[in-house]
Design a protein around this motif. Sequence first.
Motif, short mmCIF file in Angstrom:
data_model
loop_
_atom_site.label_atom_id
_atom_site.label_comp_id
_atom_site.label_asym_id
_atom_site.label_seq_id
_atom_site.Cartn_x
_atom_site.Cartn_y
_atom_site.Cartn_z
N ILE A 68 14.16 -22.05 -13.66
CA ILE A 68 12.84 -21.42 -13.60
C ILE A 68 12.28 -21.43 -12.18
CG2 ILE A 68 10.47 -21.61 -14.45
CD1 ILE A 68 12.53 -20.68 -16.54
N LYS A 69 12.48 -22.51 -11.46
CA LYS A 69 11.95 -22.60 -10.10
C LYS A 69 12.49 -21.49 -9.21
CE LYS A 69 11.35 -26.03 -6.47
NZ LYS A 69 11.64 -27.40 -6.04
N LYS A 70 13.78 -21.21 -9.33
CA LYS A 70 14.41 -20.18 -8.52
C LYS A 70 13.87 -18.79 -8.90
CE LYS A 70 18.93 -19.59 -6.60
NZ LYS A 70 20.34 -19.89 -6.73
N ILE A 71 13.69 -18.56 -10.18
CA ILE A 71 13.18 -17.26 -10.65
C ILE A 71 11.75 -17.04 -10.16
CG2 ILE A 71 12.51 -15.97 -12.71
CD1 ILE A 71 14.93 -17.27 -14.11
N VAL A 72 10.92 -18.08 -10.27
CA VAL A 72 9.53 -17.96 -9.82
C VAL A 72 9.48 -17.73 -8.32
CG1 VAL A 72 7.36 -19.24 -9.58
CG2 VAL A 72 8.59 -19.26 -11.75
N LEU A 73 10.31 -18.43 -7.56
CA LEU A 73 10.35 -18.24 -6.11
C LEU A 73 10.71 -16.81 -5.74
CD1 LEU A 73 10.12 -19.56 -3.32
CD2 LEU A 73 12.53 -20.13 -3.50
N TRP A 74 11.71 -16.24 -6.42
CA TRP A 74 12.09 -14.85 -6.17
C TRP A 74 10.96 -13.89 -6.54
CZ3 TRP A 74 15.43 -12.71 -3.16
CH2 TRP A 74 16.58 -13.40 -2.80
N LEU A 75 10.29 -14.13 -7.65
CA LEU A 75 9.19 -13.26 -8.05
C LEU A 75 8.03 -13.30 -7.05
CD1 LEU A 75 9.07 -13.83 -11.90
CD2 LEU A 75 9.81 -11.77 -10.69
N VAL A 76 7.71 -14.49 -6.57
CA VAL A 76 6.64 -14.63 -5.57
C VAL A 76 7.04 -13.93 -4.28
CG1 VAL A 76 5.43 -16.30 -4.11
CG2 VAL A 76 5.64 -16.70 -6.56
N THR A 77 8.29 -14.09 -3.86
CA THR A 77 8.78 -13.44 -2.64
C THR A 77 8.71 -11.92 -2.76
OG1 THR A 77 10.25 -15.30 -2.22
CG2 THR A 77 10.72 -13.26 -1.05
N ILE A 78 9.15 -11.40 -3.89
CA ILE A 78 9.12 -9.95 -4.10
C ILE A 78 7.69 -9.45 -4.11
CG2 ILE A 78 9.58 -8.16 -5.82
CD1 ILE A 78 12.16 -9.77 -6.51
N PHE A 79 6.78 -10.19 -4.76
CA PHE A 79 5.38 -9.78 -4.78
C PHE A 79 4.79 -9.78 -3.38
CE2 PHE A 79 0.91 -11.04 -4.78
CZ PHE A 79 0.37 -9.92 -5.38
N LEU A 80 5.08 -10.82 -2.59
CA LEU A 80 4.55 -10.87 -1.22
C LEU A 80 5.06 -9.71 -0.38
CD1 LEU A 80 4.70 -14.70 -0.47
CD2 LEU A 80 2.66 -13.29 -0.86
N LEU A 81 6.33 -9.42 -0.48
CA LEU A 81 6.87 -8.27 0.26
C LEU A 81 6.22 -6.97 -0.18
CD1 LEU A 81 10.66 -9.18 0.45
CD2 LEU A 81 9.01 -9.10 2.33
N TYR A 82 6.04 -6.80 -1.47
CA TYR A 82 5.39 -5.60 -1.99
C TYR A 82 3.96 -5.49 -1.47
CZ TYR A 82 2.96 -2.57 -5.27
OH TYR A 82 2.17 -1.58 -5.81
#
Length: 57
Positions: free
Chosen positions: A6-20
């Motif tokens: 879960i930690k890895k998935i949340v980190l990727w989602l946050v990163t994608i949101f920040l880039l967006y």
Amino acid sequence: MNTPPIKKIVLWLVTIFLLYAILTSPSDAADMVGTAWEILANGVENIGRFFDSLISR
């Protein structure tokens, strides 16, 4: 059954949101970062004041 990390998935989602957020509206993203920085700085300053007043008693 293997569960996804879960930690890895949340980190990727946050990163994608920040880039967006940065790519779609850079000025709003900069305002958000500035506001977050002010909140952090204010919190650290208030913690310092608390311990200063605790020590000075």
